[in-house]
Each structure stands twice: as C-alpha cells, then as structure tokens.
Design an enzyme around this catalytic site. Structure first.
Site, PDB file in Angstrom:
ATOM      1  N   HIS A  60      18.457  -8.634  45.890  1.00  0.00           N
ATOM      2  CA  HIS A  60      18.922  -7.449  46.605  1.00  0.00           C
ATOM      3  C   HIS A  60      17.778  -6.582  47.128  1.00  0.00           C
ATOM      4  O   HIS A  60      16.710  -6.532  46.540  1.00  0.00           O
ATOM      5  CB  HIS A  60      19.761  -6.556  45.676  1.00  0.00           C
ATOM      6  CG  HIS A  60      20.884  -7.272  45.006  1.00  0.00           C
ATOM      7  ND1 HIS A  60      21.357  -6.891  43.778  1.00  0.00           N
ATOM      8  CD2 HIS A  60      21.632  -8.329  45.384  1.00  0.00           C
ATOM      9  CE1 HIS A  60      22.357  -7.680  43.427  1.00  0.00           C
ATOM     10  NE2 HIS A  60      22.534  -8.576  44.381  1.00  0.00           N
ATOM     11  N   LYS A  70      11.634   0.606  42.478  1.00  0.00           N
ATOM     12  CA  LYS A  70      12.335   0.566  41.196  1.00  0.00           C
ATOM     13  C   LYS A  70      11.350   0.349  40.061  1.00  0.00           C
ATOM     14  O   LYS A  70      10.354  -0.357  40.225  1.00  0.00           O
ATOM     15  CB  LYS A  70      13.321  -0.606  41.152  1.00  0.00           C
ATOM     16  CG  LYS A  70      14.357  -0.616  42.235  1.00  0.00           C
ATOM     17  CD  LYS A  70      15.165  -1.907  42.194  1.00  0.00           C
ATOM     18  CE  LYS A  70      16.131  -1.973  43.357  1.00  0.00           C
ATOM     19  NZ  LYS A  70      16.855  -3.238  43.402  1.00  0.00           N
ATOM     20  N   TYR A 130      17.573   0.595  35.578  1.00  0.00           N
ATOM     21  CA  TYR A 130      16.818   0.783  36.812  1.00  0.00           C
ATOM     22  C   TYR A 130      16.501   2.271  36.988  1.00  0.00           C
ATOM     23  O   TYR A 130      17.412   3.097  36.995  1.00  0.00           O
ATOM     24  CB  TYR A 130      17.658   0.407  38.037  1.00  0.00           C
ATOM     25  CG  TYR A 130      18.420  -0.879  38.018  1.00  0.00           C
ATOM     26  CD1 TYR A 130      18.067  -1.920  38.860  1.00  0.00           C
ATOM     27  CD2 TYR A 130      19.540  -1.047  37.199  1.00  0.00           C
ATOM     28  CE1 TYR A 130      18.794  -3.098  38.897  1.00  0.00           C
ATOM     29  CE2 TYR A 130      20.271  -2.217  37.220  1.00  0.00           C
ATOM     30  CZ  TYR A 130      19.884  -3.247  38.071  1.00  0.00           C
ATOM     31  OH  TYR A 130      20.616  -4.406  38.101  1.00  0.00           O
ATOM     32  N   ASP A 173      26.572 -12.355  46.332  1.00  0.00           N
ATOM     33  CA  ASP A 173      25.307 -13.016  46.004  1.00  0.00           C
ATOM     34  C   ASP A 173      25.372 -14.524  46.241  1.00  0.00           C
ATOM     35  O   ASP A 173      24.344 -15.159  46.451  1.00  0.00           O
ATOM     36  CB  ASP A 173      24.901 -12.737  44.558  1.00  0.00           C
ATOM     37  CG  ASP A 173      24.351 -11.328  44.377  1.00  0.00           C
ATOM     38  OD1 ASP A 173      24.026 -10.673  45.390  1.00  0.00           O
ATOM     39  OD2 ASP A 173      24.255 -10.881  43.220  1.00  0.00           O
TER      40      ASP A 173
END
Length: 187
Positions: A60, A70, A130, A173
């Site tokens: 992603h 991140k 995250y 996905d």
C-alpha cells in the site's frame, strides 16, 4: 535510539532504547524529535491492525500530498515487514527490503513517503501499530501487486519457514496493479 541503514535510501530499521531488569522493560516507542530528524513530519495518526497467521496486507501507499511516512512495529505477535521504494528519482527505485518485527526484538521500521508498504502476519493475534505523519485518505490510496515478479519479493521462503500454504488477502490486495503499470503511470 539505534538507527540501522537498509539497502533503500532514507529507510531505516529503528531500535528504541530499552531500560529493563528482571521485571521487564521500559521504552519510548515514539519521540518526536528523533523521528522528525529522519524526515517524519509530525505525528498525525496512530493506527493498529490485528491479524491472524498468514494474513498479508500490502503493498500500500498514498498518493501525492496525501503520502505518508510511517514508523511501524509489532506490539504483539510477529510480522515479516516489507517496503518498496517507489520514488522515481531515488537510486533505490523499484527495490525492496524487509525485516522481522516482534515485541521481543523491539524493532521498528521507518518507511519514508513514496514507499509501498506491506507485511505478512507470522502468528495468530498479531497486533501491528503504525505511527503516520499524514491522515488516511481512502480516495488517494494506491497499491502494487504483493507478488509482482519485477520486484521479486521473496515471500516463498517466509511462507515455507513459517508453514504458510497461501497468504490470506483482501479483495483489493488480490487485484493490485503491477510495478510496470505503476511505472508507466509515473512517466
């Protein structure tokens, strides 16, 4: 914090300092100044996901002004964490790296803006956290195929090592664009 360079420009494995004894340990998983020095532009959101063994989430990214840097970690369980550099002007464009993230090793991965990110859960009840420097914008989400042959991520050796027959994927996905399609879009 110990900062370990990876093969990818601007991407680091992080080891926050731990203070411990026979009772356990204390650690600060996020210190603004230390992450800002990496290029992290300030904490905007903290997210968590919980996955069973064999769940693969990725690869992603968010587009344009909604891109996110991140800092990721496993707070329970274990993950095989993977990133791909999607920055056209980078010397590591199209290359990938990975690391094992567990609460026991205390490692985090710093994922700069312009990278695709994904992970494979290696244990049931894995909780993945995250820290992100931009809010999630669903309309600006993108992704590339987790098993893209051009990139060549070595998932199979991890599947074999952790006895995972097939990864469990979300519908989106399972239907992401190839790296070559992504590359053409960026031209």
């Amino acid at each position: 914090m110990n900062k370990i360079a990876t093969e990818l420009k601007d991407c680091y494995i992080l080891e926050p300092t731990r203070f411990g004894d026979s009772r356990g340990y204390f650690s600060a998983p996020y210190i603004e100044g230390e992450y800002h020095a990496l290029g992290f532009q300030g904490l905007k959101q903290v997210s968590r996901s919980k996955s069973t063994k064999g769940v693969l989430r990725g690869m992603h990214f968010q587009k344009d002004e909604y891109a996110q840097a991140k800092v990721v970690e496993a707070v329970q369980g274990a993950v095989f964490d993977v990133v791909v550099d999607l920055r056209k002007d980078s010397p590591s464009y199209g290359k990938w790296t990975s690391t094992l993230l567990t609460p026991e090793n205390g490692r985090q991965l710093y994922v700069p803006r312009g990278f695709a990110h994904g992970f494979l859960s290696l244990e049931d009840d894995t909780v993945f956290q995250y820290f992100v420097d931009n809010v999630y914008a669903p309309d600006e989400e993108g992704g590339i195929a987790w098993d893209d042959p051009t990139i060549g991520i070595d998932w199979q050796s991890i599947f074999d090592k952790y006895d995972i027959a097939e990864p469990e994927l979300s519908a989106k996905d399972a239907d992401r664009m190839s790296f070559l399609e992504f590359d053409k879009e960026q031209a």
